[in-house]
Design a protein around this motif. Sequence first.
Motif, mmCIF file in Angstrom:
data_model
loop_
_atom_site.group_PDB
_atom_site.id
_atom_site.type_symbol
_atom_site.label_atom_id
_atom_site.label_comp_id
_atom_site.label_asym_id
_atom_site.label_seq_id
_atom_site.Cartn_x
_atom_site.Cartn_y
_atom_site.Cartn_z
ATOM 1 N N VAL A 79 36.604 30.081 0.691
ATOM 2 C CA VAL A 79 37.592 29.644 -0.156
ATOM 3 C C VAL A 79 38.332 28.617 0.560
ATOM 4 O O VAL A 79 38.911 27.608 -0.126
ATOM 5 C CB VAL A 79 38.616 30.925 -0.482
ATOM 6 C CG1 VAL A 79 39.686 30.226 -1.503
ATOM 7 C CG2 VAL A 79 37.891 31.835 -1.373
ATOM 8 N N GLN A 80 38.547 28.798 1.919
ATOM 9 C CA GLN A 80 39.553 27.796 2.649
ATOM 10 C C GLN A 80 38.833 26.356 2.665
ATOM 11 O O GLN A 80 38.942 25.283 2.371
ATOM 12 C CB GLN A 80 39.536 28.251 3.780
ATOM 13 C CG GLN A 80 40.894 29.304 4.258
ATOM 14 C CD GLN A 80 40.584 29.889 5.345
ATOM 15 O OE1 GLN A 80 40.699 29.232 6.471
ATOM 16 N NE2 GLN A 80 41.045 31.336 5.713
ATOM 17 N N GLY A 81 37.192 26.666 2.874
ATOM 18 C CA GLY A 81 36.471 25.541 3.151
ATOM 19 C C GLY A 81 36.341 24.701 1.686
ATOM 20 O O GLY A 81 36.354 23.704 1.851
ATOM 21 N N SER A 82 36.211 25.819 0.545
ATOM 22 C CA SER A 82 35.990 24.845 -0.763
ATOM 23 C C SER A 82 37.444 24.244 -1.035
ATOM 24 O O SER A 82 37.443 22.933 -1.503
ATOM 25 C CB SER A 82 35.786 26.095 -1.763
ATOM 26 O OG SER A 82 34.602 26.527 -1.407
ATOM 27 N N ALA A 83 38.254 24.828 -0.637
ATOM 28 C CA ALA A 83 39.794 23.834 -0.940
ATOM 29 C C ALA A 83 40.031 22.746 -0.101
ATOM 30 O O ALA A 83 40.226 21.682 -0.770
ATOM 31 C CB ALA A 83 40.962 24.990 -0.942
ATOM 32 N N VAL A 84 39.630 22.603 1.066
ATOM 33 C CA VAL A 84 39.805 21.682 2.118
ATOM 34 C C VAL A 84 38.772 20.735 1.472
ATOM 35 O O VAL A 84 38.976 19.542 1.476
ATOM 36 C CB VAL A 84 39.487 22.114 3.458
ATOM 37 C CG1 VAL A 84 39.322 20.704 4.411
ATOM 38 C CG2 VAL A 84 40.594 22.960 3.964
ATOM 39 N N ALA A 85 37.495 21.208 1.204
ATOM 40 C CA ALA A 85 36.587 20.088 0.845
ATOM 41 C C ALA A 85 36.732 19.485 -0.514
ATOM 42 O O ALA A 85 36.900 18.099 -0.561
ATOM 43 C CB ALA A 85 35.302 21.057 0.405
ATOM 44 N N PHE A 86 37.574 19.884 -1.561
ATOM 45 C CA PHE A 86 38.173 19.304 -2.660
ATOM 46 C C PHE A 86 39.330 18.192 -2.262
ATOM 47 O O PHE A 86 39.286 17.196 -2.856
ATOM 48 C CB PHE A 86 38.613 20.143 -3.678
ATOM 49 C CG PHE A 86 37.464 20.570 -4.585
ATOM 50 C CD1 PHE A 86 36.531 21.608 -4.276
ATOM 51 C CD2 PHE A 86 37.408 20.073 -5.823
ATOM 52 C CE1 PHE A 86 35.534 22.057 -5.021
ATOM 53 C CE2 PHE A 86 36.309 20.498 -6.667
ATOM 54 C CZ PHE A 86 35.488 21.335 -6.386
ATOM 55 N N LEU A 87 39.991 18.808 -1.341
ATOM 56 C CA LEU A 87 41.163 17.979 -0.811
ATOM 57 C C LEU A 87 41.057 16.680 0.038
ATOM 58 O O LEU A 87 41.822 15.855 0.198
ATOM 59 C CB LEU A 87 42.306 18.855 0.016
ATOM 60 C CG LEU A 87 43.098 19.818 -0.924
ATOM 61 C CD1 LEU A 87 43.828 20.737 -0.248
ATOM 62 C CD2 LEU A 87 43.719 19.068 -2.041
#
Length: 476
Positions: free
Chosen positions: A126-134
Amino acid sequence: MVKGVTLHKPYNNAQVFATSSAGMILVGMMISWGFPSASLPQMEQPDSDIHFTAEAASWFATVPFLMLIPGSFIGSSAYEWAGPRRTFLLLSLILCCSIMSMSLTGWTLVQEAGMAEILLLASRVVQGSAVAFLIPFVSVYTYEISDQYLRGTLTSVTEAFATSGFVLCYLAGCFLSWRTSAIVLPLVTLVPGFIGIFFSHESPLWLARIGKEEKASEILSVMRCTEEEAASDLKTARRDVGRACKWSESLQMLLKKSNALAVVLSSSLMVMKEISGFAVLSIYVVQIFQEAGVGLDPKWSSVVVGMARLACNVLGSFMLHNFRRRLIFVVGNTLTGLATAAIGTFFYLQSRGWDISHLTWLPLAALVVHMVGYAGGVGPCTWTASVEVLPGPVRSIGTGIFSTSYATAAFVISKSYPNIRDMIGLHGVFWMFSGGCIGYILLAIFFLPETKGKSLQDIEDYWENVTKKRNARVYV
């Protein structure tokens, strides 16, 4: 459009406040990336209640980079669809909650169910997905709110925020348990960033591209230094109205040769940055110091390196404000290349059984030099130039592409690091990084256009001229 409006002085509060707010969110993003450097050594202690296999620990460290590969490309589309401000607000909350959720592994119920390791890996996804979008939002948003005189400086400041995330992780590893760090670190970074973005302006160029010209004009009157530049930026954005807001239209614009060349160059810059070993050094710095057997405690050695990098980010902002991009790339990569070559030599002598007791200072000193070259030049200049070279119609999708390229390189290199180390030794790994620095220098000298002080229109005109010259050679 802005006639009669009194524009603010160059270092106006609106630009600085918006950059700082996005920067605080970036600190939280880098905490997610740097967290394994502080937590894995604690998890590997004999009395730890977390029992990762070597393979699972590797995934715990690198899965955010894996999620960045598809996520950053999708995130660039979301930039045009939703705009940066509302996406910042949503994803920063998700990222904050996902980091804090790792502390739940201490609950008796989770431990008895044998779900602690699964929960940790799931939260990292989840962290990786959020950072990826940001990731695309931080670079493009900072670029688009800044005027041409401060664009390099303010964009490079984001690198200092990124460094702060790693330094906070290193410091937390010295004083706090990793579960306490998972609660404290997002609270002191992502929450202030969320509040700051809530009170910041939307990107004026994005507003212009979706047809909200009146609102864009109003914000440009606050965020630009002169009336002429505000008018110029709005004129450039007006040409792109509707062209980059739909995914299919963005892809069509990408097929234009001038735009494609710019995207290829920006992606190449990001890939070469990772070949210099930044991701590996950030994630495995404590383990590297442990293998080197330096006199200083490995945890504090990582703090020293991180603080050196943070101090040099200030130097990087100064360099970008006063010197040409090519010069910064050459000097920075020369320093990082020499540093990694020195570390490689140290580990080579160690592997051959030489007496290196008098050289225990070398890994720490060389890594500090590496950070001087990287944080004072390569890092901030790469992120700045990668955005600067992109024409307006493909800036968002181009940022997604170069972020995906960066993520792919970072994941492959960091995930394969343990295997490569076993195959060619630590000395071979660092010598490989030195070779990457040489390749980066050649790329900057022969292919990078000078973007310092150039307007948005200047960048687009450059790529149009390059395309015309290439076409002329073909026909001749």
